[in-house]
Design an enzyme around this catalytic site. Sequence first.
Site, mmCIF file in Angstrom:
data_model
loop_
_atom_site.group_PDB
_atom_site.id
_atom_site.type_symbol
_atom_site.label_atom_id
_atom_site.label_comp_id
_atom_site.label_asym_id
_atom_site.label_seq_id
_atom_site.Cartn_x
_atom_site.Cartn_y
_atom_site.Cartn_z
ATOM 1 N N ASP A 20 -0.489 11.784 3.895
ATOM 2 C CA ASP A 20 -0.461 10.740 3.907
ATOM 3 C C ASP A 20 -0.866 10.868 2.510
ATOM 4 O OD1 ASP A 20 -2.195 9.070 5.283
ATOM 5 O OD2 ASP A 20 -3.428 9.428 5.130
ATOM 6 N N ILE A 164 -5.730 12.392 4.820
ATOM 7 C CA ILE A 164 -4.991 11.967 5.992
ATOM 8 C C ILE A 164 -5.648 10.695 6.518
ATOM 9 C CG2 ILE A 164 -4.083 14.224 6.650
ATOM 10 C CD1 ILE A 164 -6.332 14.576 8.606
ATOM 11 N N ASP A 165 -4.903 9.936 7.326
ATOM 12 C CA ASP A 165 -5.392 8.659 7.819
ATOM 13 C C ASP A 165 -6.636 8.817 8.689
ATOM 14 O OD1 ASP A 165 -3.331 7.294 6.608
ATOM 15 O OD2 ASP A 165 -2.062 7.285 8.390
ATOM 16 N N LYS A 166 -7.366 7.730 8.820
ATOM 17 C CA LYS A 166 -8.566 7.704 9.660
ATOM 18 C C LYS A 166 -8.276 8.241 11.065
ATOM 19 C CE LYS A 166 -11.611 4.426 12.018
ATOM 20 N NZ LYS A 166 -11.973 2.993 12.216
ATOM 21 N N ARG A 268 4.435 8.168 10.006
ATOM 22 C CA ARG A 268 4.419 6.988 10.868
ATOM 23 C C ARG A 268 5.559 6.034 10.507
ATOM 24 N NH1 ARG A 268 -1.658 5.042 10.148
ATOM 25 N NH2 ARG A 268 -1.131 3.605 11.857
#
Length: 358
Positions: A20, A164-166, A268
């Site tokens: 990400d 990277i995303d949460k 995503r």
Amino acid sequence: MEDADIDELYLSASATTDGDDERELFEHFRFVADKGQQLLRVDKFLVTRIEKSSRNRIQQAADAGCILVNGRAVKSNYRVKPLDVVAVVMDRPRYELDIIPEDISINIVYEDDTVLVVDKPAGMVVHPGHGNYSGTLVNALAWHFKDNPDYDADDPRMGLVHRIDKDTSGLLVVAKTPDAKTVLGRQFFEKTTKREYMAVVWGCPSPRQGTIVGNIGRSLSDRLRMDVFPEGSEYGRHAVTHYEVLEDLGPVSVVKCVLETGRTHQIRAHMRHIGHPLFSDARYGGDQILRGERTAAYRKFVDNCVALCPRQALHARTLGFVHPSTRKEMFFTSEVPDDMRQMIEKWRQRAAQVNKNL
């Protein structure tokens, strides 16, 4: 201006991926040179305008790409001219808090004098910002390195190399020295790292193995979401995701995704773009029932699966890079976490029962 503000002259050169990894910049300071401004080095220009700053700090900020003049990054020896617009930017919004070391447990997969590899759990924010000023991976790393006098959590010349995303789980590499950050950062920029993700998506992509190419940029209708725009469009940045279906479970499938680029929410957004949003991904529509039966029993089954994995079903499973000191290739693999594993197993059991009844 507090001491914390001057620390924010640093810009983390790390990438934000879901891999990400579009770097979004936020302006922290902005000055317009007077009409009568005499030629003056930008480091000297800023040190007189930002309280509690030092010329060395500002020079390091310029080296990290934090100092923009008329929208372009400059080095510390740039000479400011009349009406130049000088800005200090960062990859997180301006806030008033220092990065405070916090005693938060982290899963360290590997560590030596140069690098550290950590397996981040879902739900942990990587870097403070956007209202998340504590409990982040950076806070945990600051605690882990609290006895290391050479490590500064606010110094972009070391620390996180990518993000990277949460709600994405998995592997991240941390540079413990400026040289390591430079070498690893170049590998990410030149796309020589190996990054493989496991995802659960609605439906089964066809063909079962393929490549998604399309610019990724901020949605024009929802600023919290990224959209895919045509390749070569003026919107977004070039992005490439390779995917392969590992397991077809009927309404959902387990997919391997390999990143060629690393843009914000890349997997995503790309999977949604081809009609297969990640399971349980509320921001991209994956929290809706997109495949399967129209029965109360099926809806209850899906709800149970969401309860097991109440986040986008995405895991950074494999990370490979060349060690910045030894120059040897290193590969790390992370087991799929329990929430995804249990959810996948429920879908497997259902698929087996459906096939048995055929």
